[in-house]
Structures are given as structure tokens and as C-alpha cells.
Design an enzyme around this catalytic site. Structure first.
Site, PDB file in Angstrom:
ATOM      1  CG  ASP A 176      -2.327   0.570   0.824  1.00 27.42           C
ATOM      2  OD1 ASP A 176      -2.385   1.778   0.525  1.00 27.42           O
ATOM      3  OD2 ASP A 176      -3.317  -0.176   0.817  1.00 27.42           O
ATOM      4  CG  HIS A 247      -4.397   2.222  -2.042  1.00 26.37           C
ATOM      5  ND1 HIS A 247      -4.368   2.984  -0.900  1.00 26.37           N
ATOM      6  CD2 HIS A 247      -5.701   2.121  -2.397  1.00 26.37           C
ATOM      7  CE1 HIS A 247      -5.616   3.321  -0.558  1.00 26.37           C
ATOM      8  NE2 HIS A 247      -6.446   2.818  -1.464  1.00 26.37           N
ATOM      9  CD  GLU A 309     -10.056   3.853  -0.817  1.00 22.78           C
ATOM     10  OE1 GLU A 309     -10.988   4.138  -0.041  1.00 22.78           O
ATOM     11  OE2 GLU A 309      -8.912   3.544  -0.426  1.00 22.78           O
TER      12      GLU A 309
END
Length: 523
Positions: A176, A247, A309
Site C-alpha cells: 500500500d 495505493h 481508490e
């Protein structure tokens, strides 16, 4: 402990004949070849707790018999456990079924059966007949080891706890913005640089505050091989996740040519970060090389690419991205993300693997072979199932174990909406909007453990248990669920967790040392 304390609840249970089986120095274990792994596991676990040797048994004596028989009328992963005057007998449809039968047998003993050294007392298995099978084939838990690293010892302990609850998928979130957690031989800076950050945000305040303490860690390739083998011996598949194209700040910090903005540090703030991978041929080649090593380490058919995201701002201003959109005939940046994901869907398919991604991979068009993990509610899972794609249900409202457990101000770093034990127990993985045919695409469900605010194994224990025990029953047990009936069984089950040393959240709220006063959370 009484028979009704089994968690998850078995499909069928009835009293058996006779007085049951008392385990003593003469009690042995016999098994056929297919059940040898469970025999070894049972001998090791019960041997430590009871001080008994459980030698290999032959002949007719009162002992524990384990066997696999796919013609016994059982379902995949199903088993039949019989305890009577003849001893204890577990028949599984397959090796996994035998293992789950052995897990149930252990639950029928006193809670001290979960300790690592023997205590005084009698080890009696009650006479009973149990026939059992799982409702779903995917019964999973995602653990985020990227935000806060979980040392190998504690990850192996979590695997044991998943197995206790008859869960069979460990989804390992390995990368991440805030860290990279797996050794990749071809790219050593992923662990030299990307595996640690200078400090971490504390809580979710705005402006943020930081702890000033470096944090890091990673699993070597031999660690991963050990973790996968350990899980496999407990019939748990390990699904790796390398998150792309968002990420990815930790990877970009190690190899700036992967990104859009030059030199960066490994992320230290939580939340959605604007940094994304660029879409050059070199970046795709980099990740193909990464996934080659990942596929060598993880034999499971699924590889998760995240896909969630992913902000599009950098791509809108990127000559590389805009040229890719033009050359590939794409409509916009959403389709560019889909193009990126599809490239890896094809790559995995050519190698006999399947792509798993969070439900954002639906945006701009779903890759042909992809399976969707539906987290932003049920809508993504419904859309994917209706389009003929397999789905794992994990909506935030019922599956995010980083969410606060009550409205009490004593809850540590309260995040999201309230997700109580009762809420998890009442959740239904299969959306009612689906037809029977569409519902067949729901492989099962998983809970997700995001660790921004879980900076130690103790904190993971508090947030995960006993809600994971409730979740286990929703994905294993069929039929109506009654929380009032479940609660007494869970209360008994907590004594097993006590024996193991799990620092779960008590049913009436946190203990004083489990609180984090003054550390802000977020809605």
C-alpha cells in the site's frame, strides 16, 4: 463444555449412545493416508494440552479414527463425527472435511484443550453424532499487513484462529502507500526502501499528528513459503494482494520511475493518496516481473490487484496517460484504469490464474476473467453477479472489522459507522436482489481488517474478536440465525479464546487498557 457451545453451529447434532470417550494414556489415533495431515495436527495440539501421546492406533480399541470417504454422502469440506462406546470416528468427504471434524472434536473438550501445557482434569468427549458442512466455499479474512506490519509469528497465530473458526481463505494485503511487505528478488529496493516509513499518523485528526517512530517489516520469500505451507496444512488458501494502480506510493518511493511526480517518501498519512502508477510499458513490465515472483510464492489460483481508490488527477495531467488513452482508443481515465487491470487479467489467465479486485474494477468495464470483492456496499457484487462474474461479498456495513464496535466514547480510535457483534451475526452474504442463477456467482464472503489504527497484535485481537466468531457462523452455518441462541454459545466460546490468550473485546465494552483516550477517529 455443553454441546450447544460449538462455534460455528453444525448442521446437525444429536446425542450419541453411551458415556462418550475419556482420553487417557491408552487413547491412540488411527488414520488413512488421506487423513494423515489431520492426525499429525490433532496429535500435536491435543498432545500439548493434555500431556498425552496419542500413539498410532491399530485394531479395535477405543481410540480416535480419521478417514476420508467421498462416497459417504457428505458435501465438499463436510464431515461426520461420531462419539460412542466404540471411541471417536471422523469421516470427511475430503481431507478438509476431516480437519474440520477434528476442530469440532477439540471444541467438545474443556477450554483447557486450547492451552500449550496440561492442566489437571478429565478429558472427556461426550457421546454425540454430528454431521456438518459449510454453506460457502469462500470463508475469508483479509488482513492488511501493509499499514501496520504483523510479524510472522503473529500471522501464523491468526491462521490458527481462522482454522479454529473453519475459515478457509487468508487474503493477505501486502502493499500500500505506507509499506511493501514481501521480498521481491528482482527489485530489492522494495524491501530496502519501501518496507518502512519514518513515522505514522496517530488517529485520524485534521491536521494530522504523527508518532515520530519508524515502522516497518517484511516477509522474506522463505517466510512466505512457510506461511503458505502452514496455512495449507490447515486447509486455508492464501490469496496475495499487490495493490495497483493506486495505493502504490511505497513502491514509487523505492522506484520513482513508476510514478508521475518524481521522488517521494513512503506514505505516513492514512486515507486516499493522490500518487498513482504511470501507465508506461516499463511500469507494466515491472509489475509483470513482480507478479511472476508472487505467483511462484503463492500457488492459489487467485491473485488480487486491488484496483481500489485510484485517483485520476495525475493521469489527467500526464502526457504518458493521455497518450495511452489516445493510442488505445479509450474514452477517459476510468477506461484507462480498466485497460490497466485488463492487461493483468490477460497475464494471469495465460498462466492459469484468476484476477481478484475490489469493486472499483467495474468502472470503465470489467476484465473478462475477474472476480469482484464487493466492499462499497452490495451494489458492485450485484452488478458483477448479474454480468456472470464471481463475487466475494465484503461490504463495509457488515464486514469492516476496523469499524467501531459501539457508540461508547471508550471505543479506541472510533472509525466509520458502528458495527456491532450482533450486526456481523445478522449479515446476509447473498443479496436478495439476485436470482437463484445469479446467486451462484456469490462464492462467499470475507471480513476485512484494515490496520491503520491497529499498531500491534493486541489491537488486532481487540478489533477482530469476537466479531470474527460471529462472521464464521454466517458463512459456515445454513438455516435461520438467532442471535439470542448464539450468544450463550459465544460466551462459552470466549473461554477457548481466553485459553489461547486472545485479547478480544469483552461483550460489555473495552477493558481500561484497551482504550485510546484522546486519539481522534473518523466517521
Amino acid at each position: 463444555m455443553p454441546e450447544h457451545s460449538l462455534v460455528p453451529r453444525p448442521a446437525q447434532i444429536a446425542p450419541g449412545e453411551g458415556s462418550g470417550l475419556v482420553l487417557d494414556a491408552a487413547t491412540g489415533i488411527s488414520c488413512d493416508e488421506a487423513a494423515q495431515g489431520t492426525a499429525l495436527w490433532l496429535r500435536t495440539e491435543l498432545g500439548a494440552a493434555t500431556g498425552l501421546a496419542f500413539p498410532p492406533a491399530t485394531g479395535a480399541g477405543r481410540h480416535i479414527r480419521l478417514s476420508v470417504d467421498d462416497s459417504a454422502g457428505l458435501s465438499p469440506e463436510g464431515y461426520r463425527l461420531t462419539i460412542d462406546s466404540e471411541g471417536a470416528k471422523i469421516v470427511g468427504h475430503d481431507p478438509a472435511g476431516v480437519f474440520y471434524g477434528a476442530q469440532t472434536l477439540r471444541q467438545l473438550l474443556p477450554p483447557a484443550a486450547y492451552r500449550r501445557a496440561p492442566l489437571p482434569g478429565e478429558w472427556r468427549l461426550p457421546a454425540t453424532e454430528i454431521t456438518d458442512r459449510p454453506r460457502f466455499g469462500w470463508r475469508g479474512c483479509m488482513i492488511d499487513v501493509a499499514r501496520h506490519f504483523l510479524p510472522k509469528h503473529d500471522l501464523l497465530r491468526l491462521i490458527d484462529l481462522l482454522a479454529l473458526h473453519k475459515l478457509n481463505v487468508l487474503h493477505l494485503h501486502l502493499s500500500d502507500d505506507q509499506g511493501w511487505r514481501v521480498e521481491i528478488k528482482r527489485y530489492p529496493r522494495l524491501t530496502e526502501v519501501a518496507s518502512w516509513r519514518h513515522e505514522s499518523q496517530v488517529g485520524a485528526g485534521d491536521p494530522p499528528t504523527f508518532d515520530g517512530r519508524p515502522h516497518g517489516g517484511f516477509y522474506t520469500q522463505d517466510d512466505i513459503r512457510e506461511i503458505v505451507a502452514y496455512a495449507g496444512a490447515r486447509h486455508i488458501r492464501v490469496v496475495p494482494e499487490i495493490d495497483i494502480p493506486g495505493h502504490s506510493q511505497a513502491a514509487i518511493a523505492a522506484y520513482p520511475e513508476l510514478g508521475e511526480s518524481g521522488d517521494l517518501q513512503v506514505g505516513r498519512r492514512w486515507g486516499v493518496i493522490e500518487e498513482v502508477l504511470n501507465v508506461s510499458d516499463a511500469t507494466l513490465e515491472f509489475y509483470r516481473n513482480v507478479f511472476d515472483e508472487i505467483m511462484e510464492l503463492f500457488p492459489d489460483e487467485y491473485v488480487c490487484v486491488g484496483g481500489d481508490e485510484c485517483p485520476k488527477g495525475q493521469w489527467r495531467n500526464s502526457p504518458i496517460a493521455q497518450e495511452r488513452i489516445k493510442s488505445e482508443g479509450l474514452a477517459d481515465e476510468d477506461e484507462l484504469q480498466s485497460w490497466f487491470i485488463r492487461a493483468f487479467d490477460r497475464y494471469f489467465t495465460e498462466r492459469g490464474r484468476r484476477l481478484l479486485g475490489w469493486d472499483e474494477i467495474l468502472e470503465g468495464g470489467l476484465a473478462p476473467g475477474a472476480t469482484v470483492a464487493s466492499w462499497r456496499g452490495r451494489e458492485g457484487g450485484i452488478a458483477a453477479a448479474r454480468a456472470g462474474h464471481d463475487v466475494v461479498m465484503c461490504p463495509t456495513q457488515t464486514s469492516y472489522l476496523d469499524y467501531r464496535q459501539s457508540d461508547s466514547p471508550d471505543e479506541p480510535i472510533p472509525v466509520g459507522t458502528v458495527l456491532t457483534l450482533a450486526d456481523v451475526y445478522a449479515s446476509e452474504p447473498v443479496p436478495t436482489e439476485l436470482t437463484e442463477e445469479e446467486a451462484r456467482h456469490v462464492l462467499g464472503a470475507q471480513v476485512n481488517v484494515w490496520t491503520e489504527h491497529m499498531d500491534s497484535p493486541r489491537r488486532v485481537d481487540y478489533m477482530v474478536f469476537p466479531r470474527l466468531s460471529a462472521f464464521a457462523e454466517t458463512v459456515w452455518s445454513s438455516g435461520e440465525r438467532d442471535y439470542a441462541e448464539f450468544l450463550p454459545r459465544l460466551t462459552d466460546h470466549l473461554r477457548r479464546l481466553d485459553a489461547i490468550g486472545v485479547e478480544y473485546r469483552p461483550l460489555d465494552g473495552p477493558r481500561p487498557w484497551q482504550r485510546r483516550p484522546g486519539v481522534p477517529g473518523r466517521d
